[in-house]
Each structure stands twice: as structure tokens, then as C-alpha cells.
Design a protein around this motif. Sequence first.
Motif, PDB file in Angstrom:
ATOM      1  N   UNK A 207       0.808  -1.220   0.000  1.00  0.00           N
ATOM      2  CA  UNK A 207       0.000   0.000   0.000  1.00  0.00           C
ATOM      3  C   UNK A 207       0.843   1.274   0.000  1.00  0.00           C
ATOM      4  N   UNK A 208       2.052   1.209   0.562  1.00  0.00           N
ATOM      5  CA  UNK A 208       2.905   2.407   0.644  1.00  0.00           C
ATOM      6  C   UNK A 208       3.637   2.647  -0.668  1.00  0.00           C
ATOM      7  N   UNK A 209       3.798   3.909  -1.062  1.00  0.00           N
ATOM      8  CA  UNK A 209       4.646   4.211  -2.214  1.00  0.00           C
ATOM      9  C   UNK A 209       6.078   3.772  -1.914  1.00  0.00           C
ATOM     10  N   UNK A 210       6.828   3.402  -2.946  1.00  0.00           N
ATOM     11  CA  UNK A 210       8.186   2.891  -2.764  1.00  0.00           C
ATOM     12  C   UNK A 210       9.089   3.875  -2.018  1.00  0.00           C
ATOM     13  N   UNK A 211       8.878   5.173  -2.244  1.00  0.00           N
ATOM     14  CA  UNK A 211       9.711   6.189  -1.591  1.00  0.00           C
ATOM     15  C   UNK A 211       9.570   6.165  -0.067  1.00  0.00           C
ATOM     16  N   UNK A 212       8.447   5.670   0.421  1.00  0.00           N
ATOM     17  CA  UNK A 212       8.220   5.626   1.870  1.00  0.00           C
ATOM     18  C   UNK A 212       8.587   4.278   2.468  1.00  0.00           C
ATOM     19  N   UNK A 213       8.995   3.347   1.627  1.00  0.00           N
ATOM     20  CA  UNK A 213       9.265   1.999   2.116  1.00  0.00           C
ATOM     21  C   UNK A 213      10.700   1.857   2.586  1.00  0.00           C
ATOM     22  N   UNK A 214      10.927   2.177   3.820  1.00  0.00           N
ATOM     23  CA  UNK A 214      12.199   1.839   4.446  1.00  0.00           C
ATOM     24  C   UNK A 214      11.881   0.673   5.358  1.00  0.00           C
ATOM     25  N   UNK A 215      12.741   0.291   6.188  1.00  0.00           N
ATOM     26  CA  UNK A 215      12.496  -0.855   7.057  1.00  0.00           C
ATOM     27  C   UNK A 215      11.337  -0.537   7.985  1.00  0.00           C
ATOM     28  N   UNK A 216      10.180  -1.054   7.636  1.00  0.00           N
ATOM     29  CA  UNK A 216       8.976  -0.793   8.426  1.00  0.00           C
ATOM     30  C   UNK A 216       9.158  -1.405   9.809  1.00  0.00           C
ATOM     31  N   UNK A 217       8.858  -0.629  10.820  1.00  0.00           N
ATOM     32  CA  UNK A 217       8.981  -1.093  12.193  1.00  0.00           C
ATOM     33  C   UNK A 217      10.348  -0.842  12.800  1.00  0.00           C
ATOM     34  N   UNK A 218      11.255  -0.215  12.045  1.00  0.00           N
ATOM     35  CA  UNK A 218      12.574   0.099  12.583  1.00  0.00           C
ATOM     36  C   UNK A 218      12.766   1.600  12.582  1.00  0.00           C
ATOM     37  N   UNK A 219      13.403   2.090  13.606  1.00  0.00           N
ATOM     38  CA  UNK A 219      13.645   3.521  13.710  1.00  0.00           C
ATOM     39  C   UNK A 219      14.724   3.948  12.738  1.00  0.00           C
ATOM     40  N   UNK A 220      14.588   5.145  12.260  1.00  0.00           N
ATOM     41  CA  UNK A 220      15.604   5.712  11.380  1.00  0.00           C
ATOM     42  C   UNK A 220      16.783   6.235  12.185  1.00  0.00           C
ATOM     43  N   UNK A 221      17.696   6.925  11.495  1.00  0.00           N
ATOM     44  CA  UNK A 221      18.884   7.496  12.116  1.00  0.00           C
ATOM     45  C   UNK A 221      18.473   8.488  13.203  1.00  0.00           C
ATOM     46  N   UNK A 222      19.075   8.366  14.368  1.00  0.00           N
ATOM     47  CA  UNK A 222      18.775   9.259  15.473  1.00  0.00           C
ATOM     48  C   UNK A 222      19.682  10.475  15.414  1.00  0.00           C
ATOM     49  N   UNK A 223      19.094  11.640  15.487  1.00  0.00           N
ATOM     50  CA  UNK A 223      19.877  12.875  15.397  1.00  0.00           C
ATOM     51  C   UNK A 223      20.583  13.211  16.699  1.00  0.00           C
ATOM     52  N   UNK A 224      19.966  12.848  17.809  1.00  0.00           N
ATOM     53  CA  UNK A 224      20.562  13.116  19.117  1.00  0.00           C
ATOM     54  C   UNK A 224      20.725  11.792  19.846  1.00  0.00           C
ATOM     55  N   UNK A 225      21.662  11.708  20.757  1.00  0.00           N
ATOM     56  CA  UNK A 225      21.787  10.473  21.528  1.00  0.00           C
ATOM     57  C   UNK A 225      20.492  10.206  22.291  1.00  0.00           C
ATOM     58  N   UNK A 226      20.130   8.960  22.383  1.00  0.00           N
ATOM     59  CA  UNK A 226      18.924   8.593  23.119  1.00  0.00           C
ATOM     60  C   UNK A 226      19.137   8.850  24.608  1.00  0.00           C
ATOM     61  N   UNK A 227      18.079   9.211  25.273  1.00  0.00           N
ATOM     62  CA  UNK A 227      18.163   9.394  26.718  1.00  0.00           C
ATOM     63  C   UNK A 227      18.122   8.026  27.390  1.00  0.00           C
ATOM     64  N   UNK A 228      18.611   7.975  28.602  1.00  0.00           N
ATOM     65  CA  UNK A 228      18.630   6.743  29.373  1.00  0.00           C
ATOM     66  C   UNK A 228      17.343   6.665  30.187  1.00  0.00           C
ATOM     67  N   UNK A 229      16.636   5.543  30.053  1.00  0.00           N
ATOM     68  CA  UNK A 229      15.410   5.363  30.817  1.00  0.00           C
ATOM     69  C   UNK A 229      15.790   4.961  32.233  1.00  0.00           C
ATOM     70  N   UNK A 230      15.213   5.660  33.203  1.00  0.00           N
ATOM     71  CA  UNK A 230      15.522   5.384  34.596  1.00  0.00           C
ATOM     72  C   UNK A 230      14.292   5.656  35.448  1.00  0.00           C
TER      73      UNK A 230
END
Length: 93
Positions: free
Chosen positions: A29-52
Motif C-alpha cells: 500500500x505504501x509508495x516505494x519512496x516511503x518503504x524503508x524498514x517498516x517497524x525500525x527507527x531511522x537514524x537518530x539525530x541526538x543520543x537517546x536518553x537513558x530510561x531510569x
Amino acid sequence: MKTPLTDKDGEVRELTDDDVSRMRPLKEALPEALQRSIGQRGHQRRPAKVKTSIRLSPEVVEHFRAEGHGWQSRIDQALKQYIQEHGEGKSRP
């Protein structure tokens, strides 16, 4: 004739078995341009915070929550400011 999925107010109706049988996989259903790894996050611009988990006094939580959405980020900023003002890595006796 297909029944619209939404009414004039944009409310979605309950799906029927016929609706479900006409559904296609997301990759089809998605156009090819939008088809990256579905269900996976893309490149993170900032370091992820630590969950605590941290226990704070009620007055601290009430103060930051009273300022509205983003109260946890404001606590994070306040702690970063404390580190800047008191020196990073310095421990108290």
C-alpha cells in the motif's frame, strides 16, 4: 458500492469482515519512496536518553507538572544546569 470508512466528522466506523478482506499489506500500500524498514527507527539525530526511575519529592513533581506538557524534560534541563553550575564530575564529601 464501498461504504466510506469515516463519517462527515472524520469518525472511523467499525470495520466489517469485508473491509478486512480488502486490506493489503503495508508494503504493497505504501509508495516505494516511503518503504524503508517498516517497524525500525531511522537514524537518530541526538543520543537517546537513558530510561531510569527516580523518586522525587511531591513538591518538585507538582512544580514541574504545573508548567504543563514537557515537565520531565524541564527536570532534565534543571539537572543539566545544576551540573554546569556545580562542575561536572565533582563529587561531594
